[in-house]
Scaffold this active site. Structure first.
Site, PDB file in Angstrom:
ATOM      1  N   TYR A 150       0.860  -1.191   0.000  1.00  0.00           N
ATOM      2  CA  TYR A 150       0.000   0.000   0.000  1.00  0.00           C
ATOM      3  C   TYR A 150       0.893   1.237   0.000  1.00  0.00           C
ATOM      4  O   TYR A 150       1.762   1.386   0.868  1.00  0.00           O
ATOM      5  CB  TYR A 150      -0.907   0.018   1.240  1.00  0.00           C
ATOM      6  CG  TYR A 150      -1.787   1.262   1.272  1.00  0.00           C
ATOM      7  CD1 TYR A 150      -2.784   1.443   0.315  1.00  0.00           C
ATOM      8  CD2 TYR A 150      -1.588   2.269   2.223  1.00  0.00           C
ATOM      9  CE1 TYR A 150      -3.565   2.591   0.313  1.00  0.00           C
ATOM     10  CE2 TYR A 150      -2.381   3.408   2.227  1.00  0.00           C
ATOM     11  CZ  TYR A 150      -3.365   3.570   1.262  1.00  0.00           C
ATOM     12  OH  TYR A 150      -4.139   4.711   1.252  1.00  0.00           O
ATOM     13  N   ASP A 252       9.280   2.593   0.330  1.00  0.00           N
ATOM     14  CA  ASP A 252       8.194   3.335   0.961  1.00  0.00           C
ATOM     15  C   ASP A 252       8.255   3.031   2.455  1.00  0.00           C
ATOM     16  O   ASP A 252       7.847   1.965   2.908  1.00  0.00           O
ATOM     17  CB  ASP A 252       6.843   2.924   0.359  1.00  0.00           C
ATOM     18  CG  ASP A 252       5.692   3.710   0.972  1.00  0.00           C
ATOM     19  OD1 ASP A 252       5.945   4.508   1.901  1.00  0.00           O
ATOM     20  OD2 ASP A 252       4.544   3.514   0.536  1.00  0.00           O
ATOM     21  N   LYS A 279       3.626   9.792   8.446  1.00  0.00           N
ATOM     22  CA  LYS A 279       3.253   9.363   9.799  1.00  0.00           C
ATOM     23  C   LYS A 279       4.136   9.960  10.901  1.00  0.00           C
ATOM     24  O   LYS A 279       3.989  11.117  11.228  1.00  0.00           O
ATOM     25  CB  LYS A 279       3.219   7.841   9.855  1.00  0.00           C
ATOM     26  CG  LYS A 279       2.301   7.265   8.736  1.00  0.00           C
ATOM     27  CD  LYS A 279       1.431   6.182   9.188  1.00  0.00           C
ATOM     28  CE  LYS A 279       0.775   5.425   8.033  1.00  0.00           C
ATOM     29  NZ  LYS A 279      -0.566   5.903   7.695  1.00  0.00           N
TER      30      LYS A 279
HETATM   31  C1  LIG Z   1       3.391   2.407   3.380  1.00  0.00           C
HETATM   32  C2  LIG Z   1       2.452   3.549   3.167  1.00  0.00           C
HETATM   33  N1  LIG Z   1       2.672   4.402   2.153  1.00  0.00           N
HETATM   34  C3  LIG Z   1       1.882   5.459   1.937  1.00  0.00           C
HETATM   35  C4  LIG Z   1       0.799   5.710   2.735  1.00  0.00           C
HETATM   36  C5  LIG Z   1      -0.068   6.886   2.476  1.00  0.00           C
HETATM   37  O1  LIG Z   1       0.101   7.841   3.469  1.00  0.00           O
HETATM   38  P1  LIG Z   1      -1.049   8.911   3.770  1.00  0.00           P
HETATM   39  O2  LIG Z   1      -2.192   8.178   4.391  1.00  0.00           O
HETATM   40  O3  LIG Z   1      -0.404   9.904   4.679  1.00  0.00           O
HETATM   41  O4  LIG Z   1      -1.408   9.517   2.438  1.00  0.00           O
HETATM   42  C6  LIG Z   1       0.507   4.847   3.799  1.00  0.00           C
HETATM   43  C7  LIG Z   1      -0.650   5.083   4.679  1.00  0.00           C
HETATM   44  O5  LIG Z   1      -1.037   4.279   5.496  1.00  0.00           O
HETATM   45  C8  LIG Z   1       1.352   3.732   4.017  1.00  0.00           C
HETATM   46  O6  LIG Z   1       1.111   2.854   4.992  1.00  0.00           O
END
Ligand SMILES: Cc1ncc(COP(=O)(O)O)c(C=O)c1O
Length: 439
Positions: A150, A252, A279
């Site tokens: 994700y 990521d 986060k």
């Molecule tokens: C690994 C990862 N990348 C990107 C995101 C997206 O972040 P945001 O919710 O701040 O847009 C998340 C959100 O949970 C995530 O877990």
């Protein structure tokens, strides 16, 4: 109706009323589908430290901390005092501020792959920019991502997230499947999907697409779908392949950054070209960041272009940058060690409860992150996690809520510095009672 559901509905009368009202104005009663659960979510009235209090006055231990964001728990004094003072000096400026430089310096010091960094308001914008930069840098377009990974909600990464395995091709050659309706035409052709942790199968897929491949984006630990760590072998293969192929390796680390001072890349000792963050680095405020190699990040430099556009009214606003900097400064190596120790006690206790009650329980995760899986057999990739009985898991989730424990609905969680042995033991006791009721 199950007894856990009935009990939940008895305990959450005010939350239900708030949700009924919310639905009049908001589809489904909220603005985040990821935190909806059946029959309706609790409404939180207040939170402090490790605890949240809902609209019915029920207090729960928070073992998710806004999807892993709140590593210091709710409203840590160091952050709220600093931000309070900053707000008196203005909320947002049409000019850069020094807190941004402080946070950027901290990140570059902690993460060896960060030669330069930029801030955004979300992890979604962060991954979007790593991908855009990779495409600009390589002049290629194709992106590879792992099944189950994700990376936020923009089009390119809204592919093969929580897929139904029966509709997603073979395990070792997954099809690209839309994660949502409404994707632009051609998106599925711009993404190739890799089986997570299947090193040889993934390498073969990459080999077939190497001429078009701009980047591989991967979570070093599958986060929101289940806290399943990558093997070092898998990540090393991605590192070697992309280096040889001239494509960009993107980690990521929006979630995994919290496992070590320098993130999962420090833990695995593997250096990506680009990284997205979010986060914890905003100290509880909306945030994202992307950073990495000087030659790639330089595409954003307005004094020599820019070749890649990047704006955002609230990017690097002073309150967020200050909250993030104060948070990171609290996170010393000793704090990480303690977080891991407390979380290991939790993992151990949950496994032991499963054994005692003869329920197959596996607990995954690294450092302060954990995921509970009611599954036998080795958990290699997304397809193994997807075998779980989601109805059983949901009953456990509701049972834990009834016992005063808040997690994500798919039973992934995070331990904050406000959680100690007493809270962990309370969780394990609650888990045992729930499993006993389910038996
Ligand atoms: C690994 C990862 N990348 C990107 C995101 C997206 O972040 P945001 O919710 O701040 O847009 C998340 C959100 O949970 C995530 O877990």
């Amino acid at each position: 109706m199950s007894s856990e559901m009935a009990r939940y509905m008895e305990m959450t009368v005010e939350s239900r009323a708030a949700w009924e009202e919310a639905k009049r104005y908001l589809p489904g009663g909220d603005s985040r589908n990821s935190i909806f659960w059946d029959p309706y979510p609790i409404f939180v009235e207040s939170a402090s430290g490790a605890r949240v209090v809902d609209a019915d006055g029920v207090e729960r231990l928070d073992f998710i901390g806004t999807m892993t964001t709140l590593i210091l728990g709710h409203s840590p004094l160091a952050v709220t005092e600093a931000v309070g003072r900053q707000l008196e000096r203005g909320v947002v400026y049409n000019a850069p501020n020094r807190h941004q430089v402080r946070l950027a310096r901290l990140l570059c010091q902690r993460i060896p792959s960060f030669e330069l960094v930029r801030f955004t308001n979300s992890g979604t914008e962060a991954t979007l920019n790593t991908i855009r930069a990779a495409r600009a840098f390589t002049g290629r377009s194709l992106i590879a991502k792992a099944e189950g990974g994700y990376h936020g909600s923009h089009d390119t990464v809204s592919v093969s997230v929580r897929v139904d395995p029966s509709k997603a091709g073979e395990r070792q050659r997954p099809d690209a499947r839309p994660a949502t309706e409404g994707l632009a035409e051609g998106v599925l052709d711009s993404v190739v999907v890799l089986p997570f942790n299947e090193t040889e199968a993934a390498r073969e897929i990459l080999e077939q697409h190497k001429e078009q491949l701009a980047a591989v984006i991967v979570e070093p630990m599958l986060g929101s779908v289940g806290m399943l760590p990558a093997t070092r072998e898998f990540l090393l293969m991605l590192r070697d392949f992309t280096a040889e192929n001239g494509s960009v390796l993107i980690f990521d680390e929006v979630i995994s950054f919290r496992i070590a001072p320098g993130g999962a890349q420090e833990y695995y000792e593997i250096t990506p070209d680009m990284t997205s963050l979010g986060k914890i680095i905003g100290g509880g405020f909306a945030v994202g960041a992307f950073g990495g190699r000087h030659d790639i990040m330089g595409l954003y430099d307005p004094t020599s272009g820019p070749r890649v556009a990047h704006a955002g009214t609230f990017n690097a606003n002073p309150a967020t940058m200050l909250a993030g900097a104060v948070t990171l400064e609290q996170l010393t190596p000793e704090v990480y060690r303690r977080l891991a120790e407390v979380t290991e006690r939790l993992r151990h206790g949950l496994r032991e409860a499963g054994q005692e009650l003869e329920v197959p329980v596996q607990v995954t995760g690294i450092g302060s992150l954990f995921g509970i899986h009611f599954l036998d057999g080795e958990l290699v990739g997304y397809r193994d996690i997807a075998k779980a009985d989601s109805a059983f898991r949901h009953q456990v989730f509701l049972g834990l809520l009834n016992e005063g424990i808040l997690m994500a609905p798919n039973l992934v969680g995070a331990v904050s510095t406000e959680i100690g042995e007493a809270e962990v033991d309370a969780f394990v006791g609650a888990f045992r009672r729930v499993l006993r009721r389910m038996a």
